[in-house]
Write an enzyme that holds these catalytic residues in place. Structure first.
Site, PDB file in Angstrom:
ATOM      1  N   ASP A  85     -10.501 -31.958 -17.117  1.00 32.05           N
ATOM      2  CA  ASP A  85     -11.764 -32.107 -17.843  1.00 32.05           C
ATOM      3  C   ASP A  85     -12.753 -30.987 -17.498  1.00 32.05           C
ATOM      4  O   ASP A  85     -13.958 -31.218 -17.407  1.00 32.05           O
ATOM      5  CB  ASP A  85     -12.370 -33.486 -17.541  1.00 32.05           C
ATOM      6  CG  ASP A  85     -13.629 -33.765 -18.352  1.00 32.05           C
ATOM      7  OD1 ASP A  85     -13.725 -33.267 -19.489  1.00 32.05           O
ATOM      8  OD2 ASP A  85     -14.535 -34.458 -17.840  1.00 32.05           O
ATOM      9  N   TYR A  86     -12.261 -29.784 -17.282  1.00 31.44           N
ATOM     10  CA  TYR A  86     -13.175 -28.659 -17.059  1.00 31.44           C
ATOM     11  C   TYR A  86     -13.909 -28.345 -18.357  1.00 31.44           C
ATOM     12  O   TYR A  86     -13.297 -28.288 -19.428  1.00 31.44           O
ATOM     13  CB  TYR A  86     -12.408 -27.432 -16.571  1.00 31.44           C
ATOM     14  CG  TYR A  86     -11.937 -27.560 -15.144  1.00 31.44           C
ATOM     15  CD1 TYR A  86     -12.821 -27.366 -14.087  1.00 31.44           C
ATOM     16  CD2 TYR A  86     -10.618 -27.898 -14.855  1.00 31.44           C
ATOM     17  CE1 TYR A  86     -12.398 -27.499 -12.771  1.00 31.44           C
ATOM     18  CE2 TYR A  86     -10.186 -28.035 -13.541  1.00 31.44           C
ATOM     19  CZ  TYR A  86     -11.083 -27.834 -12.508  1.00 31.44           C
ATOM     20  OH  TYR A  86     -10.662 -27.978 -11.210  1.00 31.44           O
ATOM     21  N   GLU A  87     -15.228 -28.134 -18.244  1.00 32.09           N
ATOM     22  CA  GLU A  87     -16.051 -27.918 -19.430  1.00 32.09           C
ATOM     23  C   GLU A  87     -16.850 -26.620 -19.389  1.00 32.09           C
ATOM     24  O   GLU A  87     -17.459 -26.235 -20.392  1.00 32.09           O
ATOM     25  CB  GLU A  87     -16.993 -29.113 -19.621  1.00 32.09           C
ATOM     26  CG  GLU A  87     -16.234 -30.435 -19.762  1.00 32.09           C
ATOM     27  CD  GLU A  87     -17.141 -31.631 -20.022  1.00 32.09           C
ATOM     28  OE1 GLU A  87     -18.365 -31.419 -20.182  1.00 32.09           O
ATOM     29  OE2 GLU A  87     -16.630 -32.764 -20.072  1.00 32.09           O
ATOM     30  N   HIS A  88     -16.857 -25.950 -18.234  1.00 38.11           N
ATOM     31  CA  HIS A  88     -17.576 -24.681 -18.081  1.00 38.11           C
ATOM     32  C   HIS A  88     -16.651 -23.697 -17.369  1.00 38.11           C
ATOM     33  O   HIS A  88     -15.922 -24.074 -16.446  1.00 38.11           O
ATOM     34  CB  HIS A  88     -18.860 -24.873 -17.275  1.00 38.11           C
ATOM     35  CG  HIS A  88     -19.757 -25.939 -17.831  1.00 38.11           C
ATOM     36  ND1 HIS A  88     -20.556 -25.741 -18.927  1.00 38.11           N
ATOM     37  CD2 HIS A  88     -19.958 -27.227 -17.436  1.00 38.11           C
ATOM     38  CE1 HIS A  88     -21.228 -26.847 -19.190  1.00 38.11           C
ATOM     39  NE2 HIS A  88     -20.875 -27.768 -18.304  1.00 38.11           N
ATOM     40  N   GLN A 106     -12.508 -35.446 -26.958  1.00 38.78           N
ATOM     41  CA  GLN A 106     -13.817 -36.097 -26.885  1.00 38.78           C
ATOM     42  C   GLN A 106     -14.479 -36.125 -28.270  1.00 38.78           C
ATOM     43  O   GLN A 106     -15.423 -35.395 -28.548  1.00 38.78           O
ATOM     44  CB  GLN A 106     -14.708 -35.376 -25.874  1.00 38.78           C
ATOM     45  CG  GLN A 106     -14.154 -35.399 -24.454  1.00 38.78           C
ATOM     46  CD  GLN A 106     -15.079 -34.724 -23.462  1.00 38.78           C
ATOM     47  OE1 GLN A 106     -16.300 -34.908 -23.488  1.00 38.78           O
ATOM     48  NE2 GLN A 106     -14.505 -33.928 -22.563  1.00 38.78           N
TER      49      GLN A 106
END
Length: 234
Positions: free
Chosen positions: A77-80, A139
């Site tokens: 769930d890495y988002e940056h 998501q």
């Protein structure tokens, strides 16, 4: 986490000790999620110094945590990002591959959303390592609040095409943040997906908000899915 050494292990340990694995139902699998939006007051960045060192550290740290607490899988769930898509793909792909080959995990999922940078990284991962990824916890609740059933169906088809051949899960949030809500037709959309044999499971965010409602919508999801599919609550 710094270069994939999980310095949050004390926090993880405290949480897992309050939710021991021996209380798991036989049909429940528990995954450890990596990344997320933030750490403290700042963004949580994926920023490895090198592929080899990141993978080595991650395999060591995660194997210890997963085996100590009897977990079953990992969710990415890495988002940056402060790395290019190819580096992300190699790090995560090799991590999942190694953990599976070592018998440490039985499944792995990824949790992208519709953002250009995020999609660029996850689609690079999918292109090279989609064969080791079991679920795409997309998501859909990151889309605008007030999403309609028809819009949701279009979004679902688009992401199923992007992650071609993958088990893309339908998703909603219980914090009212966005996407197609249960009140506005989420389960109607799921019924259509099921009739089209495209309902591979349901992903729910978040357990903290659901608890105050008695996990009402998780129970409704279980009823819809019966025993043939998966429900993920984070």
């Amino acid at each position: 986490m710094v270069n994939s050494t999980f310095f949050g292990m004390r926090t993880i340990s405290a949480h897992l000790k309050s939710h021991p694995s021996n209380l798991k139902h036989s049909n429940v699998k528990v995954a450890l999620s990596l990344g997320g939006d933030s750490v403290g007051s700042g963004s949580a960045y994926f920023n490895p110094s090198s592929v080899d060192s990141w993978v080595s550290n991650a395999v060591s740290s995660l194997t210890h945590i997963i085996e100590q607490y009897g977990l079953d899988g990992i969710d990415i769930d890495y988002e940056h990002f402060k790395s290019d898509p190819e580096t992300f793909a190699e790090c995560i792909g090799k991590l999942i591959t190694t953990l599976k080959q070592n018998g440490v995990i039985s499944f792995a999922s990824i949790a992208p959303f519709d953002d250009d940078q995020v999609q660029g990284h996850y689609l690079a991962l999918w292109k090279s390592y989609g064969h080791v990824i079991d679920y795409v916890n997309f998501q859909f609740y990151a889309y605008d609040q007030g999403t309609t059933v028809s819009q949701f169906m279009n979004y679902f088809q688009t992401q199923s095409s992007n992650y071609n051949g993958g088990k893309v899960l339908a998703s909603f949030s219980t914090d009212g943040s966005g996407g197609l809500s249960p009140e506005n037709g989420f389960f109607t959309a799921c019924g259509t997906l099921r009739s089209q044999q495209q309902l591979h499971g349901i992903f729910v965010w978040s357990a903290d908000d659901s608890m105050s409602k008695g996990f009402r919508y998780e129970k409704q999801s279980q009823t819809l899915l019966a025993s043939n599919h998966s429900i993920f609550t984070f």
